[in-house]
Design an enzyme around this catalytic site. Structure first.
Site, short mmCIF file in Angstrom:
data_model
loop_
_atom_site.label_atom_id
_atom_site.label_comp_id
_atom_site.label_asym_id
_atom_site.label_seq_id
_atom_site.Cartn_x
_atom_site.Cartn_y
_atom_site.Cartn_z
N PRO A 121 0.72 -1.24 0.53
CA PRO A 121 -0.41 -0.03 -0.18
C PRO A 121 0.85 1.09 -0.26
O PRO A 121 1.25 1.51 1.06
CB PRO A 121 -0.87 -0.46 1.09
CG PRO A 121 0.11 -1.16 2.40
CD PRO A 121 1.10 -1.71 1.22
N ASP A 179 6.06 2.03 2.39
CA ASP A 179 4.47 1.32 2.75
C ASP A 179 4.04 1.48 4.07
O ASP A 179 4.63 1.63 4.78
CB ASP A 179 5.82 0.16 2.79
CG ASP A 179 4.46 -1.35 3.38
OD1 ASP A 179 3.06 -1.24 3.61
OD2 ASP A 179 5.68 -2.49 3.09
N HIS A 180 2.68 2.14 3.72
CA HIS A 180 1.97 1.58 5.20
C HIS A 180 1.56 0.84 6.01
O HIS A 180 1.04 1.57 7.06
CB HIS A 180 -0.10 2.50 4.72
CG HIS A 180 -0.07 3.43 5.20
ND1 HIS A 180 -0.28 3.87 6.41
CD2 HIS A 180 -0.91 5.02 4.43
CE1 HIS A 180 -0.60 5.04 7.00
NE2 HIS A 180 -1.47 5.43 6.05
N ARG A 181 1.72 -0.41 5.84
CA ARG A 181 2.04 -1.39 6.95
C ARG A 181 3.35 -0.77 7.66
O ARG A 181 2.98 -1.14 8.87
CB ARG A 181 2.40 -2.46 6.17
CG ARG A 181 0.73 -2.70 4.79
CD ARG A 181 1.60 -3.84 4.26
NE ARG A 181 2.87 -4.08 3.48
CZ ARG A 181 3.56 -5.16 2.77
NH1 ARG A 181 2.72 -6.05 2.81
NH2 ARG A 181 4.18 -4.58 2.42
#
Length: 438
Positions: free
Chosen positions: A235, A410-412
């Site tokens: 994401p 990376d939004h994670r």
């Protein structure tokens, strides 16, 4: 008893390789540590050493063979006192990762099960709505999956009604029935979205146009797979800042003049690498990677740098970049880049890191969005530094050297506020370059 020599995994991500060259022949005596073959991975050609001693009894995979899966037997080694008569079934050549050839053999003997499974795993055998098995060849299932076809709606022309390649090549995805009030001219919705055009479909599309087919080497195939996977599974979000470089350019010119006698010339990219490494120490929560079901937060700043090579790119890693001087980073980067272009890097030199830098400023690119290199948490895309009109701190108009950067995150791993904090630290380091020496 005879010992099988298996295709080695020369890097943690290697799944298959090309057996480029045999350095020994059948009947040669080898000892542990002897070089016996050259293996091409997705990134480099590496030499393969024997781990046992004995006599080369039989070579199972010819040199030049592509797509040989890791742990596939490639040769048989005989111990002292053994002869070729002792090899027996051990000498059976492995199946190759070559879907079209496997399909051709399967279609020719469609009523008999294959002796060995294809090297590349085919989709699972489908079932009809009543639970009965649908008989289809592996290649037919693969094409059907790529084109979004429902095999239950296709009639097979092979032995005993088996669906073969020809049945699915020209088939169209099934469509949902139109509602009563839908105009006749309106297209019906596709029931299953295709994964993409198949090779056969694209070739037919351009059959009347002149073209040259360019064979994909291991690097290009790996780039295609990895970046597709990255864009589909990571994401991404993007943060952008403009960085004023006038102080850095003046400081760089001063340092280069002082270092001229030592043959050292610092680039703007050297300062960018150092600023990123320091920022990862200032914002340690962002110095992290995605590990499937957890986040790994690293202590050192290991910064990867994208290097363009013919046919692809490498991302050599500058380890412990926060602890190294600018001159050390500059020399190390020049060495890694030169060996990357010659494809002489070892796997440990281009794997790892938490963060990457991709600089297209030398090509005049103002700004761009880079794709994250998994498992990294972020990558900085760097544009050209150019003279632009700016509003100074005193409110007056002026001219400054401005560089646009984009941080892909990376939004994670990194949330928005944390990513903004990291980018602010990078900007501060580049706009106050003397602090990079502290």
């Amino acid at each position: 008893m005879p010992t099988k020599i298996l295709m080695p995994a020369l890097s943690p991500t290697m799944e298959e390789g090309t057996l480029a060259k045999w350095l020994v022949k059948e009947g040669d005596t080898v000892s542990a540590g002897d070089l016996i073959a050259e293996i091409e991975t997705d990134k480099a050609t590496m030499e393969f050493e024997a781990v046992d001693e004995g006599t080369m009894g039989k070579i199972l995979v010819e040199e030049g063979t592509e797509g040989v899966k890791v742990n596939t037997p490639i040769a048989v080694l005989l111990e002292e006192g053994e002869s070729a008569d002792d090899i027996g079934d051990t000498a059976k050549a492995p199946a190759k990762s070559d879907a079209p050839r496997a399909e051709a053999k399967s279609e020719a003997k469609d009523d008999k099960p294959a002796d060995k499974p294809a090297a590349s795993k085919a989709p699972a055998a489908p079932e009809a709505s009543d639970g009965s098995r649908i008989f289809a060849s592996p290649l037919a299932r693969r094409i059907a999956r790529d084109k979004g076809l429902d095999l239950a709606q296709i009639k097979g022309s092979g032995p005993k009604g088996r669906i073969v390649k020809a049945d699915v090549e020209d088939a169209k995805p099934s469509v949902a029935p139109a509602k009563a009030d839908t105009p006749a001219a309106a297209p019906a919705a596709v029931a299953t979205a295709p994964a993409g055009f198949s090779t056969e479909t694209v070739l037919k599309m351009y059959a009347d146009r002149e073209f040259e087919e360019i064979k994909l080497d291991g690097m290009r195939r790996t780039i295609a797979v990895r970046l597709t996977e990255a864009k589909q599974t990571i994401p991404h979000f993007y943060l952008r800042r403009d960085i004023h470089l006038d102080a850095l350019m003046a400081f760089r010119a001063q340092l280069n003049k002082q270092l001229e006698g030592r043959g050292i010339k610092l680039s703007v990219n050297d300062f960018i690498i150092k600023a990123c490494a320091n920022a990862l120490q200032q914002v340690p929560a962002a110095n992290a990677v995605w590990a499937g079901d957890r986040v790994l937060q690293l202590k050192p700043s290991d910064v990867a740098v994208a290097v363009a090579v013919e046919g692809g790119l490498f991302t050599p890693v500058l380890k412990d970049a926060d602890t190294k001087s600018l001159s050390t980073l500059s020399a190390e980067m020049k060495d890694l880049a030169a060996r990357a272009r010659d494809r002489k890097l070892a796997p440990h030199e281009y794997q790892g890191g938490t963060f990457a830098v991709s600089n297209l400023g030398m090509f005049g690119i103002d700004n761009f969005d880079a794709v994250i290199n998994p498992p990294h948490g972020a990558i900085l895309a760097v544009g050209v530094g150019a003279k632009k009109p700016v509003v100074k701190d005193d409110g007056e108009l002026g001219i400054a050297t401005v560089m646009s950067v984009t941080l892909s995150v990376d939004h994670r791993v990194i949330d928005g506020a944390l990513g903004a904090e990291l980018l602010a630290a990078i900007k501060d380091g580049l706009e106050n370059p003397m602090a990079l020496l502290a």
